[in-house]
Design an enzyme around this catalytic site. Structure first.
Site, PDB file in Angstrom:
ATOM      1  N   ASP A 163       0.825  -1.279   0.006  1.00 53.37           N
ATOM      2  CA  ASP A 163      -0.008   0.046  -0.051  1.00 53.37           C
ATOM      3  C   ASP A 163       0.740   1.161  -0.044  1.00 53.37           C
ATOM      4  OD1 ASP A 163      -2.442   1.693   0.168  1.00 53.37           O
ATOM      5  OD2 ASP A 163      -2.620   1.386   2.071  1.00 53.37           O
ATOM      6  N   ASN A 192       1.440   3.385  -2.960  1.00 51.01           N
ATOM      7  CA  ASN A 192       1.804   3.637  -4.064  1.00 51.01           C
ATOM      8  C   ASN A 192       1.374   5.244  -4.566  1.00 51.01           C
ATOM      9  OD1 ASN A 192       3.197   1.152  -4.594  1.00 51.01           O
ATOM     10  ND2 ASN A 192       1.352   0.427  -5.943  1.00 51.01           N
ATOM     11  N   GLY A 193       0.260   5.529  -4.383  1.00 50.75           N
ATOM     12  CA  GLY A 193      -0.319   6.890  -4.910  1.00 50.75           C
ATOM     13  C   GLY A 193       0.307   7.973  -4.051  1.00 50.75           C
ATOM     14  N   TRP A 226       3.024   7.822  -2.498  1.00 58.65           N
ATOM     15  CA  TRP A 226       4.358   7.724  -2.511  1.00 58.65           C
ATOM     16  C   TRP A 226       4.729   8.782  -3.924  1.00 58.65           C
ATOM     17  CZ3 TRP A 226       7.496   6.363  -6.943  1.00 58.65           C
ATOM     18  CH2 TRP A 226       9.025   6.307  -6.535  1.00 58.65           C
ATOM     19  N   HIS A 237       2.458   3.298  -8.941  1.00 58.70           N
ATOM     20  CA  HIS A 237       2.232   1.870  -9.517  1.00 58.70           C
ATOM     21  C   HIS A 237       3.358   1.215 -10.006  1.00 58.70           C
ATOM     22  CE1 HIS A 237      -1.587   2.190  -7.561  1.00 58.70           C
ATOM     23  NE2 HIS A 237      -2.248   3.110  -8.456  1.00 58.70           N
ATOM     24  N   THR A 272     -11.044  -6.665  -4.434  1.00 54.28           N
ATOM     25  CA  THR A 272     -12.334  -6.661  -4.886  1.00 54.28           C
ATOM     26  C   THR A 272     -12.981  -5.434  -4.814  1.00 54.28           C
ATOM     27  OG1 THR A 272     -13.277  -7.494  -2.701  1.00 54.28           O
ATOM     28  CG2 THR A 272     -12.865  -9.089  -4.679  1.00 54.28           C
ATOM     29  N   GLU A 273     -12.253  -4.643  -3.743  1.00 51.57           N
ATOM     30  CA  GLU A 273     -12.854  -2.950  -3.719  1.00 51.57           C
ATOM     31  C   GLU A 273     -12.179  -2.193  -4.703  1.00 51.57           C
ATOM     32  OE1 GLU A 273     -12.321  -5.130  -1.047  1.00 51.57           O
ATOM     33  OE2 GLU A 273     -14.444  -5.545  -0.918  1.00 51.57           O
ATOM     34  N   LEU A 290      10.362 -20.881  -3.873  1.00 53.85           N
ATOM     35  CA  LEU A 290       9.361 -20.092  -3.175  1.00 53.85           C
ATOM     36  C   LEU A 290       8.183 -20.034  -3.813  1.00 53.85           C
ATOM     37  CD1 LEU A 290       9.628 -17.075  -1.342  1.00 53.85           C
ATOM     38  CD2 LEU A 290       9.154 -16.458  -3.574  1.00 53.85           C
ATOM     39  N   ARG A 337      -4.764  -1.327   8.915  1.00 51.32           N
ATOM     40  CA  ARG A 337      -6.147  -1.981   8.816  1.00 51.32           C
ATOM     41  C   ARG A 337      -5.941  -3.293   7.836  1.00 51.32           C
ATOM     42  NH1 ARG A 337      -7.851   3.122   6.849  1.00 51.32           N
ATOM     43  NH2 ARG A 337      -7.196   3.347   4.704  1.00 51.32           N
ATOM     44  N   GLU A 387       1.072 -12.962  12.931  1.00 51.76           N
ATOM     45  CA  GLU A 387       1.961 -11.654  13.468  1.00 51.76           C
ATOM     46  C   GLU A 387       1.547 -10.397  12.607  1.00 51.76           C
ATOM     47  OE1 GLU A 387       3.102 -11.468  16.715  1.00 51.76           O
ATOM     48  OE2 GLU A 387       2.476 -13.755  16.751  1.00 51.76           O
TER      49      GLU A 387
HETATM   50  C1  IPE Z   1      -5.342  -2.642   0.249  1.00 50.50           C
HETATM   51  O1  IPE Z   1      -4.954  -1.350  -0.106  1.00 50.50           O
HETATM   52  C2  IPE Z   1      -5.659  -3.221  -1.363  1.00 50.50           C
HETATM   53  C3  IPE Z   1      -4.186  -3.515  -1.917  1.00 50.50           C
HETATM   54  C4  IPE Z   1      -2.696  -2.997  -1.369  1.00 50.50           C
HETATM   55  C5  IPE Z   1      -4.083  -4.287  -3.315  1.00 50.50           C
HETATM   56  P1  IPE Z   1      -6.309  -0.087  -0.409  1.00 50.50           P
HETATM   57  O2  IPE Z   1      -5.285   1.105  -0.629  1.00 50.50           O
HETATM   58  O3  IPE Z   1      -7.151  -0.496  -1.330  1.00 50.50           O
HETATM   59  O4  IPE Z   1      -7.012   0.142   0.972  1.00 50.50           O
HETATM   60  P2  IPE Z   1      -7.760   0.996   1.729  1.00 50.50           P
HETATM   61  O5  IPE Z   1      -8.593   1.554   0.700  1.00 50.50           O
HETATM   62  O6  IPE Z   1      -6.619   1.968   2.071  1.00 50.50           O
HETATM   63  O7  IPE Z   1      -8.403   0.183   2.732  1.00 50.50           O
HETATM   64  C1  IPE Z   2      -1.740   0.235  -3.256  1.00 49.46           C
HETATM   65  O1  IPE Z   2      -1.395   1.563  -3.318  1.00 49.46           O
HETATM   66  C2  IPE Z   2      -1.803  -0.389  -4.816  1.00 49.46           C
HETATM   67  C3  IPE Z   2      -3.261  -0.861  -4.990  1.00 49.46           C
HETATM   68  C4  IPE Z   2      -4.251  -0.698  -4.155  1.00 49.46           C
HETATM   69  C5  IPE Z   2      -3.618  -1.498  -6.382  1.00 49.46           C
HETATM   70  P1  IPE Z   2      -2.595   2.662  -3.537  1.00 49.46           P
HETATM   71  O2  IPE Z   2      -2.852   2.847  -4.825  1.00 49.46           O
HETATM   72  O3  IPE Z   2      -3.576   2.198  -2.579  1.00 49.46           O
HETATM   73  O4  IPE Z   2      -1.890   4.004  -2.962  1.00 49.46           O
HETATM   74  P2  IPE Z   2      -2.261   4.905  -1.879  1.00 49.46           P
HETATM   75  O5  IPE Z   2      -2.726   4.029  -0.753  1.00 49.46           O
HETATM   76  O6  IPE Z   2      -3.479   5.572  -2.387  1.00 49.46           O
HETATM   77  O7  IPE Z   2      -1.211   5.999  -1.578  1.00 49.46           O
HETATM   78 MG    MG Z   3      -4.055   2.577  -0.658  1.00 53.08          MG
END
Ligand code: IPE
Ligand code: IPE
Ligand code: MG
Length: 244
Positions: A22, A24-25, A27, A39, A68-69, A135, A198, A211
């Protein structure tokens, strides 16, 4: 590394690590760039994570790539991620054979929303790499724990309806056998990057005794040093599983 720590307790040998990739955006935005750049660079981290896992004697890693969300995101971002997965995979397929990596996926790959070329590539790569034993690399794609549990319930219910199973005989093992993860070892450690604390619908049943490790580092910055910090932290913990 950390041989002395690893040897301290065989009960907590780190075999399977699940990662929530989590941030990527955020960062990318922190560098004044668009989310898609995050990404792209996030995908580039996977190779290092695999390498570090192998160096640390870890047998399986499971990466949350698309939930899925995540379909709720703007179409342009979803399309970017799908294209990224396709091109990344095309490049990595051969490397997985060379590095003796067994590829696996969890999630609803047969959902009509899933790009048929991704479905095909995942299925073929899984078959092609099935005898590799260095692996197991599992990608959670169009994965959601709630969907997975509903799917398991439907499968077991149909066994009951078809009189293949008695309702009183249903136990946790039956549920486990009907999860996407049925053939994977228990998850010892889950790591979430980006500072969110979460699970976001990830492996809810499988993580019952895992853990949990949260780091503020964004996924594209999660390097070998960061991963080994989490591994070392794991080996310092006392896993009791309800006992003493
Ligand atoms: C969880 O990250 C899903 C993945 C890393 C693929 P999200 O960015 O979708 O989760 P929320 O929205 O912060 O809960
Ligand atoms: C995780 O990074 C990648 C996916 C959920 C596909 P995010 O895209 O959720 O990046 P943030 O959490 O918005 O920074
Ligand atoms: Mg995210």
């Amino acid at each position: 590394m950390k041989k002395e720590l690893q040897e301290r307790s065989s009960k907590k040998k780190l075999e399977h690590v699940a990662l929530i990739m989590d941030g990527n955006g955020r960062w990318a935005e922190s560098l004044g760039k668009g989310r898609t750049y995050g990404h792209k660079m996030g995908a580039e981290r996977i190779g290092d994570v695999v390498k570090t896992a192998i160096e640390n004697d870890i047998k399986a890693i499971t990466l949350y790539a698309f939930s899925t969300e995540n379909w709720k995101r703007p179409e342009t971002e979803v399309t970017y991620i799908m294209n990224l997965i396709k091109s990344y995979f095309k490049r990595q397929r051969k490397k997985m054979m060379e590095r003796k990596i067994r590829f696996n996926y969890i999630g609803d790959i047969d959902d009509p929303k899933v790009d048929p070329s991704i479905r095909k590539m995942f299925k073929e790569t899984k078959e092609e790499t099935k005898d590799n034993d260095k692996l197991t690399l599992t990608i959670a794609f169009n994965y959601g724990a709630r969907e997975e549990i509903v799917r398991a319930v439907k499968k077991i219910s149909s066994q009951v309806v078809n009189e293949e199973k008695d309702i009183d005989d249903i136990n946790y093992q039956d549920i486990k056998n009907n999860l996407y993860t049925y053939d994977l070892p228990d998850i010892d450690l889950v790591i979430r990057t980006s500072g969110e604390v979460r699970l976001s619908n990830y492996l809810l049943l499988q993580l019952a005794y895992s853990e949990l490790y949260f780091t503020k580092t964004y996924w594209p910055a999660f390097d070998k040093v960061e991963f080994e910090k989490a591994i070392e932290n794991y080996y310092r913990r006392d896993r009791r599983f309800g006992g003493l």
